[in-house]
Design a protein around this motif. Structure first.
Motif, PDB file in Angstrom:
ATOM      1  N   ASP A 155       0.871  -1.175   0.000  1.00  0.00           N
ATOM      2  CA  ASP A 155       0.000   0.000   0.000  1.00  0.00           C
ATOM      3  C   ASP A 155       0.909   1.225   0.000  1.00  0.00           C
ATOM      4  O   ASP A 155       2.050   1.152   0.467  1.00  0.00           O
ATOM      5  N   ALA A 156       0.421   2.338  -0.507  1.00  0.00           N
ATOM      6  CA  ALA A 156       1.277   3.509  -0.678  1.00  0.00           C
ATOM      7  C   ALA A 156       0.618   4.766  -0.130  1.00  0.00           C
ATOM      8  O   ALA A 156      -0.598   4.827   0.050  1.00  0.00           O
ATOM      9  N   ILE A 157       1.449   5.779   0.139  1.00  0.00           N
ATOM     10  CA  ILE A 157       1.024   7.043   0.732  1.00  0.00           C
ATOM     11  C   ILE A 157       1.369   8.173  -0.232  1.00  0.00           C
ATOM     12  O   ILE A 157       2.432   8.169  -0.858  1.00  0.00           O
ATOM     13  N   ALA A 158       0.467   9.159  -0.345  1.00  0.00           N
ATOM     14  CA  ALA A 158       0.698  10.312  -1.209  1.00  0.00           C
ATOM     15  C   ALA A 158       1.295  11.479  -0.416  1.00  0.00           C
ATOM     16  O   ALA A 158       1.062  11.604   0.793  1.00  0.00           O
ATOM     17  N   PRO A 159       2.044  12.360  -1.075  1.00  0.00           N
ATOM     18  CA  PRO A 159       2.634  13.513  -0.390  1.00  0.00           C
ATOM     19  C   PRO A 159       1.593  14.560   0.004  1.00  0.00           C
ATOM     20  O   PRO A 159       0.503  14.646  -0.585  1.00  0.00           O
ATOM     21  N   ILE A 160       1.952  15.402   0.976  1.00  0.00           N
ATOM     22  CA  ILE A 160       1.134  16.531   1.438  1.00  0.00           C
ATOM     23  C   ILE A 160       1.967  17.797   1.291  1.00  0.00           C
ATOM     24  O   ILE A 160       3.151  17.825   1.657  1.00  0.00           O
ATOM     25  N   ILE A 161       1.340  18.863   0.773  1.00  0.00           N
ATOM     26  CA  ILE A 161       2.040  20.099   0.420  1.00  0.00           C
ATOM     27  C   ILE A 161       1.479  21.283   1.210  1.00  0.00           C
ATOM     28  O   ILE A 161       0.268  21.367   1.464  1.00  0.00           O
ATOM     29  N   HIS A 162       2.352  22.214   1.593  1.00  0.00           N
ATOM     30  CA  HIS A 162       1.919  23.456   2.239  1.00  0.00           C
ATOM     31  C   HIS A 162       1.260  24.365   1.185  1.00  0.00           C
ATOM     32  O   HIS A 162       1.867  24.686   0.162  1.00  0.00           O
ATOM     33  N   ARG A 163       0.016  24.781   1.457  1.00  0.00           N
ATOM     34  CA  ARG A 163      -0.747  25.572   0.495  1.00  0.00           C
ATOM     35  C   ARG A 163      -0.034  26.860   0.092  1.00  0.00           C
ATOM     36  O   ARG A 163      -0.071  27.268  -1.079  1.00  0.00           O
TER      37      ARG A 163
ATOM     38  N   GLY B 111      -6.967  24.526   6.152  1.00  0.00           N
ATOM     39  CA  GLY B 111      -6.729  24.698   4.721  1.00  0.00           C
ATOM     40  C   GLY B 111      -5.300  25.026   4.395  1.00  0.00           C
ATOM     41  O   GLY B 111      -4.993  25.498   3.295  1.00  0.00           O
ATOM     42  N   THR B 112      -4.380  24.745   5.320  1.00  0.00           N
ATOM     43  CA  THR B 112      -2.965  25.051   5.102  1.00  0.00           C
ATOM     44  C   THR B 112      -2.211  23.886   4.473  1.00  0.00           C
ATOM     45  O   THR B 112      -1.119  24.078   3.944  1.00  0.00           O
ATOM     46  N   LEU B 113      -2.778  22.671   4.536  1.00  0.00           N
ATOM     47  CA  LEU B 113      -2.129  21.480   3.996  1.00  0.00           C
ATOM     48  C   LEU B 113      -3.024  20.835   2.952  1.00  0.00           C
ATOM     49  O   LEU B 113      -4.236  20.682   3.177  1.00  0.00           O
ATOM     50  N   TRP B 114      -2.429  20.428   1.813  1.00  0.00           N
ATOM     51  CA  TRP B 114      -3.193  19.832   0.716  1.00  0.00           C
ATOM     52  C   TRP B 114      -2.445  18.594   0.227  1.00  0.00           C
ATOM     53  O   TRP B 114      -1.220  18.622   0.074  1.00  0.00           O
ATOM     54  N   ASN B 115      -3.191  17.490   0.019  1.00  0.00           N
ATOM     55  CA  ASN B 115      -2.522  16.272  -0.440  1.00  0.00           C
ATOM     56  C   ASN B 115      -2.715  16.063  -1.937  1.00  0.00           C
ATOM     57  O   ASN B 115      -3.713  16.485  -2.525  1.00  0.00           O
ATOM     58  N   MET B 116      -1.746  15.397  -2.538  1.00  0.00           N
ATOM     59  CA  MET B 116      -1.742  15.162  -3.975  1.00  0.00           C
ATOM     60  C   MET B 116      -2.610  13.943  -4.277  1.00  0.00           C
ATOM     61  O   MET B 116      -2.249  12.804  -3.952  1.00  0.00           O
ATOM     62  N   VAL B 117      -3.745  14.157  -4.890  1.00  0.00           N
ATOM     63  CA  VAL B 117      -4.746  13.116  -5.078  1.00  0.00           C
ATOM     64  C   VAL B 117      -4.233  12.035  -6.039  1.00  0.00           C
ATOM     65  O   VAL B 117      -3.852  12.329  -7.176  1.00  0.00           O
ATOM     66  N   GLY B 118      -4.225  10.784  -5.564  1.00  0.00           N
ATOM     67  CA  GLY B 118      -3.814   9.672  -6.406  1.00  0.00           C
ATOM     68  C   GLY B 118      -2.321   9.564  -6.622  1.00  0.00           C
ATOM     69  O   GLY B 118      -1.874   8.775  -7.455  1.00  0.00           O
ATOM     70  N   PHE B 119      -1.517  10.347  -5.882  1.00  0.00           N
ATOM     71  CA  PHE B 119      -0.073  10.373  -6.105  1.00  0.00           C
ATOM     72  C   PHE B 119       0.682   9.514  -5.090  1.00  0.00           C
ATOM     73  O   PHE B 119       1.739   9.888  -4.592  1.00  0.00           O
TER      74      PHE B 119
ATOM     75  N   ARG C  19       4.739  16.296   4.219  1.00  0.00           N
ATOM     76  CA  ARG C  19       5.004  14.856   4.299  1.00  0.00           C
ATOM     77  C   ARG C  19       5.237  14.346   2.897  1.00  0.00           C
ATOM     78  O   ARG C  19       4.513  14.711   1.970  1.00  0.00           O
ATOM     79  N   LEU C  20       6.238  13.501   2.736  1.00  0.00           N
ATOM     80  CA  LEU C  20       6.491  12.889   1.440  1.00  0.00           C
ATOM     81  C   LEU C  20       5.850  11.509   1.380  1.00  0.00           C
ATOM     82  O   LEU C  20       5.469  10.927   2.405  1.00  0.00           O
ATOM     83  N   GLY C  21       5.686  11.002   0.168  1.00  0.00           N
ATOM     84  CA  GLY C  21       5.009   9.728  -0.024  1.00  0.00           C
ATOM     85  C   GLY C  21       5.872   8.554   0.410  1.00  0.00           C
ATOM     86  O   GLY C  21       7.069   8.693   0.674  1.00  0.00           O
ATOM     87  N   GLY C  22       5.241   7.386   0.484  1.00  0.00           N
ATOM     88  CA  GLY C  22       5.970   6.196   0.890  1.00  0.00           C
ATOM     89  C   GLY C  22       5.203   4.935   0.570  1.00  0.00           C
ATOM     90  O   GLY C  22       4.058   4.987   0.105  1.00  0.00           O
ATOM     91  N   LEU C  23       5.837   3.821   0.831  1.00  0.00           N
ATOM     92  CA  LEU C  23       5.266   2.511   0.530  1.00  0.00           C
ATOM     93  C   LEU C  23       5.440   1.630   1.748  1.00  0.00           C
ATOM     94  O   LEU C  23       6.491   1.644   2.396  1.00  0.00           O
TER      95      LEU C  23
END
Length: 439
Positions: free
Chosen positions: A161-169, A273-281, A307-311
């Motif tokens: 299973d994998a995790i997508a990154p989260i970005i500062h808006r 609303g300060t953090l947004w995740n990359m959908v499907g990434f 947060r960066l993605g991972g597996l």
């Protein structure tokens, strides 16, 4: 009254403990964090969401997961109550502020007098415990996984299973990106969109395929869960695959320029609303590669990552072979299983099996027996799938979907069929919830 022991404080374990307490049964809830952490968790909070912050569609009339949401609400689910309370904009989906959600789950269980929270790793269920729910999740510790394997007579099954990154808006370039929901659903502005031209998309695919990735040689042969594939794996299936998946441009209009060839969407991840995740990434790219490659996406050239993605490797058992209809281990009925370790996939599905395990254990402790929910309900269809509806020889994790439901009489097409299935399900779940356990 002798307590029921619940192992694991994720969504399933939290839901099971809550269901037991709501029925007047004392619970000892064992959670190994922070004594021992995992590769995916970041806090010691109960109910922490380690992947997406989305519970997927909230449409009870047209989507099986949305129907499951509504059934859980009617059943008094702690997870759905907290999800509704900590909801953030996400179009037609139910998404939550992940930190507020987990804090709410933790506070509710810590305040419940019938729940005793013990922070420890359980490597082996104590022989003196006469009723146990194992809800250790897909990240079950090695020692407990081995104890389960000894009882099921086979090594633990697994998938990636994998995790997508989260970005500062505030690091997103809104001279390029814009707010819009696909087809303008929800408020119409629940997603941030980053457009790509054809050339930009193909350059991105080249970088994605060539990027340095994490290798798991010791787990070779472990399959990916199809509903959460890393983007590199999707790209390897064909250069245009992502334009029909998470990067599809349909339903979106770029106010900054020409129609995009592909779009990267970001969904709000916290209430501020300060953090947004990359959908499907979801990704298995190494962290430095994620920063380098994802900053080539127009609008994200200055992105800072919270947060960066991972597996990570997930564990599940062959439930159709080893569990009975009340989620008890056939070889040792004092043990029940709940959540993703049973082979359901998804937050809501995990909570659903936790709720059922808690209700089954509560009825048993109170001297009765609870009939399972009808298979015409989302709860019943999911339970039936993992306890006998699936082929044990080919069993793999499964999301809730209308394909698990018995056919409905009459002629229905498309949305009408789904609406009819939902109407039938909600009538059946209300009837089931009104029943008393048989003594």
């Amino acid at each position: 009254m002798t307590p029921v022991h619940v192992i694991g404080g994720g969504l399933a374990g939290s839901e099971a403990a809550w269901a037991l307490a709501r029925h007047g049964v004392p619970v000892v809830l064992h959670e190994m964090r922070p004594v021992r952490t995992t590769d995916a968790h970041q806090t010691a909070l109960l109910g922490e969401l380690v992947c997406s912050n989305s519970f997927r569609s909230d449409d009870a009339a047209g989507n099986a997961v949305g129907l499951l949401h509504e059934e859980l609400r009617r059943a008094g689910s702690l997870v759905l109550a907290q999800a509704d309370h900590h909801r953030v904009p996400a179009g037609a989906a139910l998404a939550v502020d992940r930190d507020g959600f987990a804090a709410g789950i933790t506070a509710a269980l810590e305040a419940e007098p019938l729940v005793t929270l013990v922070r420890e790793e359980v490597a082996e269920p104590d022989a003196a415990w006469d009723s146990v729910i194992i809800a250790s999740g897909p990240l079950t510790s090695d020692s407990l996984a081995q104890a389960i394997g000894r009882r099921t007579g086979e090594p633990s099954l697994a998938f990636f299973d994998a995790i997508a990154p989260i970005i500062h808006r505030d690091t997103i370039d809104f001279d390029t990106a814009w707010f819009q929901s696909r087809w303008d659903k929800g408020s119409g502005s629940d997603y941030i969109n980053c457009p790509m031209s054809r050339d930009e998309y193909h350059a991105f695919i080249d970088a994605l395929l060539a990027g340095d990735k994490v290798s798991f040689r010791e787990w070779e042969g472990t399959p990916y869960f199809e509903g959460c594939l890393p983007i590199e794996v999707m790209a390897e299936r064909g250069r245009e695959t992502l334009t029909f998946g998470p990067m599809k441009p349909i339903g979106l209009t770029n106010p900054r320029g020409p129609k995009p060839y592909a779009v990267v969407q970001l969904r709000q991840d916290n209430a501020l609303g300060t953090l947004w995740n990359m959908v499907g990434f979801q990704t298995k790219l190494r962290h430095a590669e994620q920063v380098r490659i994802f900053r080539t996406i127009p609008g994200l050239q200055n992105a800072e990552f919270a947060r960066l993605g991972g597996l990570h490797r997930n564990t599940f058992i062959n439930s159709p072979r080893v569990l009975d209809g009340a989620l008890r281990l056939k070889a040792e009925p004092r043990l029940r299983f709940a959540g993703q370790i049973t082979g359901v996939e998804g937050y809501v599905e995990s909570a659903a099996i936790g709720l059922l395990a808690g209700r089954f254990a509560a009825a048993e402790r109170l001297g009765g027996a609870l009939q399972p929910p009808p298979p015409t309900t989302a709860l019943g269809a999911l339970l039936a799938h993992v306890t006998g509806g699936a082929d044990a020889a080919t069993f793999q994790p499964m999301n809730c979907n209308f394909g698990l439901f018995p056919p409905i009489e009459g002629r229905f097409r498309g949305k009408d069929r789904k609406a009819a299935l939902s109407t039938r399900a909600l009538a059946a779940i209300d009837s089931w919830l009104d029943r008393r356990p048989a003594a």
